[in-house]
Design a protein around this motif. Structure first.
Motif, PDB file in Angstrom:
ATOM      1  N   LEU A 145      69.256  37.879  50.208  1.00 54.53           N
ATOM      2  CA  LEU A 145      67.909  37.436  50.563  1.00 54.53           C
ATOM      3  C   LEU A 145      67.454  38.127  51.840  1.00 54.53           C
ATOM      4  O   LEU A 145      68.271  38.626  52.615  1.00 54.53           O
ATOM      5  CB  LEU A 145      67.918  35.918  50.790  1.00 54.53           C
ATOM      6  N   SER A 146      66.147  38.098  52.077  1.00 53.38           N
ATOM      7  CA  SER A 146      65.624  38.648  53.328  1.00 53.38           C
ATOM      8  C   SER A 146      66.049  37.742  54.477  1.00 53.38           C
ATOM      9  O   SER A 146      66.425  36.575  54.277  1.00 53.38           O
ATOM     10  CB  SER A 146      64.096  38.732  53.276  1.00 53.38           C
ATOM     11  N   GLN A 152      63.887  34.576  54.519  1.00 50.58           N
ATOM     12  CA  GLN A 152      64.288  33.615  53.491  1.00 50.58           C
ATOM     13  C   GLN A 152      65.584  32.907  53.888  1.00 50.58           C
ATOM     14  O   GLN A 152      65.697  31.687  53.789  1.00 50.58           O
ATOM     15  CB  GLN A 152      64.476  34.314  52.144  1.00 50.58           C
ATOM     16  N   HIS A 153      66.559  33.670  54.331  1.00 52.45           N
ATOM     17  CA  HIS A 153      67.858  33.113  54.727  1.00 52.45           C
ATOM     18  C   HIS A 153      67.692  32.113  55.863  1.00 52.45           C
ATOM     19  O   HIS A 153      68.266  31.026  55.838  1.00 52.45           O
ATOM     20  CB  HIS A 153      68.817  34.235  55.122  1.00 52.45           C
ATOM     21  N   ILE A 209      66.120  28.862  54.583  1.00 52.16           N
ATOM     22  CA  ILE A 209      67.092  28.072  53.821  1.00 52.16           C
ATOM     23  C   ILE A 209      68.108  27.433  54.764  1.00 52.16           C
ATOM     24  O   ILE A 209      68.434  26.248  54.632  1.00 52.16           O
ATOM     25  CB  ILE A 209      67.779  28.937  52.749  1.00 52.16           C
ATOM     26  N   ILE A 237      56.647  25.356  53.415  1.00 55.85           N
ATOM     27  CA  ILE A 237      56.711  26.821  53.438  1.00 55.85           C
ATOM     28  C   ILE A 237      55.293  27.342  53.241  1.00 55.85           C
ATOM     29  O   ILE A 237      54.678  27.103  52.201  1.00 55.85           O
ATOM     30  CB  ILE A 237      57.649  27.354  52.336  1.00 55.85           C
ATOM     31  N   TRP A 285      53.817  30.614  53.004  1.00 61.41           N
ATOM     32  CA  TRP A 285      53.811  32.055  52.795  1.00 61.41           C
ATOM     33  C   TRP A 285      52.702  32.373  51.809  1.00 61.41           C
ATOM     34  O   TRP A 285      52.236  31.502  51.081  1.00 61.41           O
ATOM     35  CB  TRP A 285      55.156  32.531  52.244  1.00 61.41           C
ATOM     36  N   GLY A 312      57.488  33.913  47.442  1.00 65.81           N
ATOM     37  CA  GLY A 312      58.811  33.376  47.195  1.00 65.81           C
ATOM     38  C   GLY A 312      58.981  31.922  47.609  1.00 65.81           C
ATOM     39  O   GLY A 312      60.105  31.438  47.745  1.00 65.81           O
ATOM     40  N   LYS A 313      57.880  31.214  47.780  1.00 64.97           N
ATOM     41  CA  LYS A 313      57.945  29.809  48.221  1.00 64.97           C
ATOM     42  C   LYS A 313      58.728  28.950  47.236  1.00 64.97           C
ATOM     43  O   LYS A 313      59.604  28.185  47.631  1.00 64.97           O
ATOM     44  CB  LYS A 313      56.533  29.238  48.390  1.00 64.97           C
ATOM     45  N   VAL A 366      62.539  29.950  47.201  1.00 64.98           N
ATOM     46  CA  VAL A 366      63.261  29.470  48.376  1.00 64.98           C
ATOM     47  C   VAL A 366      63.362  27.945  48.360  1.00 64.98           C
ATOM     48  O   VAL A 366      64.420  27.391  48.670  1.00 64.98           O
ATOM     49  CB  VAL A 366      62.607  29.989  49.676  1.00 64.98           C
ATOM     50  N   SER A 367      62.300  27.254  47.978  1.00 60.29           N
ATOM     51  CA  SER A 367      62.380  25.793  47.946  1.00 60.29           C
ATOM     52  C   SER A 367      63.370  25.328  46.874  1.00 60.29           C
ATOM     53  O   SER A 367      64.078  24.336  47.064  1.00 60.29           O
ATOM     54  CB  SER A 367      61.011  25.150  47.763  1.00 60.29           C
ATOM     55  N   CYS A 379      66.733  25.660  48.398  1.00 56.46           N
ATOM     56  CA  CYS A 379      66.926  24.563  49.370  1.00 56.46           C
ATOM     57  C   CYS A 379      67.309  23.273  48.651  1.00 56.46           C
ATOM     58  O   CYS A 379      68.257  22.584  49.067  1.00 56.46           O
ATOM     59  CB  CYS A 379      65.657  24.344  50.191  1.00 56.46           C
TER      60      CYS A 379
END
Length: 159
Positions: A60-61, A64-65, A68, A85, A87, A92-93, A96-97, A100
């Motif tokens: 991940l970027s 993002q990391h 999380i 989030i 963005w 990528g919301k 990423v959620s 999480c």
């Protein structure tokens, strides 16, 4: 690498304590392990994200990391208790959620009793939510990819 309590109990840990002249009895250590609300120690975040036995994600970027990492700290000392989030479109919301929610659910499943840990009634539910504009967006953009991620992850087949 196996991070379970069983691996601690099965290794030469007790022998190493005796050889080191440590005066802590194995009975006292066993009591400490038994009093913990941890059924199995949760693996570190990077193992959960990238290991073949867990989510098996591509790297991940950093943004993002970091998101999380911040949003999945469920310890009593956690800095955040909820998050949003913000963005842009296709940022990528949902992805990423979803990660999480998967991480938090995994951590809760590692506990003997999450409700006890958080001083809740035994029959209380612990909810994780995702908000979408409409049912179609929720299903197509969040839940279907989330379901696929969970179904692909060996750790969730084990649990």
């Amino acid at each position: 690498m196996n991070y379970s309590l069983e691996s601690v109990r099965d290794c030469n840990f007790w022998q190493a304590l005796e050889e080191a002249g440590n005066r802590i009895s194995s009975l006292a250590l066993q009591r400490l392990l038994d009093q913990s609300n941890i059924e199995e120690e949760a693996v570190p975040l990077d193992v959960f994200l990238y290991d073949e036995n867990y989510l098996k994600l591509p790297h991940l970027s950093e943004v993002q990391h970091n998101m999380i990492s911040a949003m999945t700290d469920i310890s009593k000392e956690a800095k955040y208790t909820e998050g949003v989030i913000c963005w842009g479109k296709s940022g990528g919301k949902d992805f990423v959620s979803g990660i999480c929610i998967a991480r938090i659910m995994y951590q809760l499943l590692c506990m003997k009793s999450p409700q006890e840990e958080y001083k809740m009634s035994e029959d209380s539910f612990i909810d994780a939510i995702n908000i979408a504009v409409n049912a179609s967006q929720a299903s197509d953009v969040f839940f279907q990819p989330f379901r696929n991620m969970i179904n692909r992850a060996p750790i969730f087949r084990k649990l």
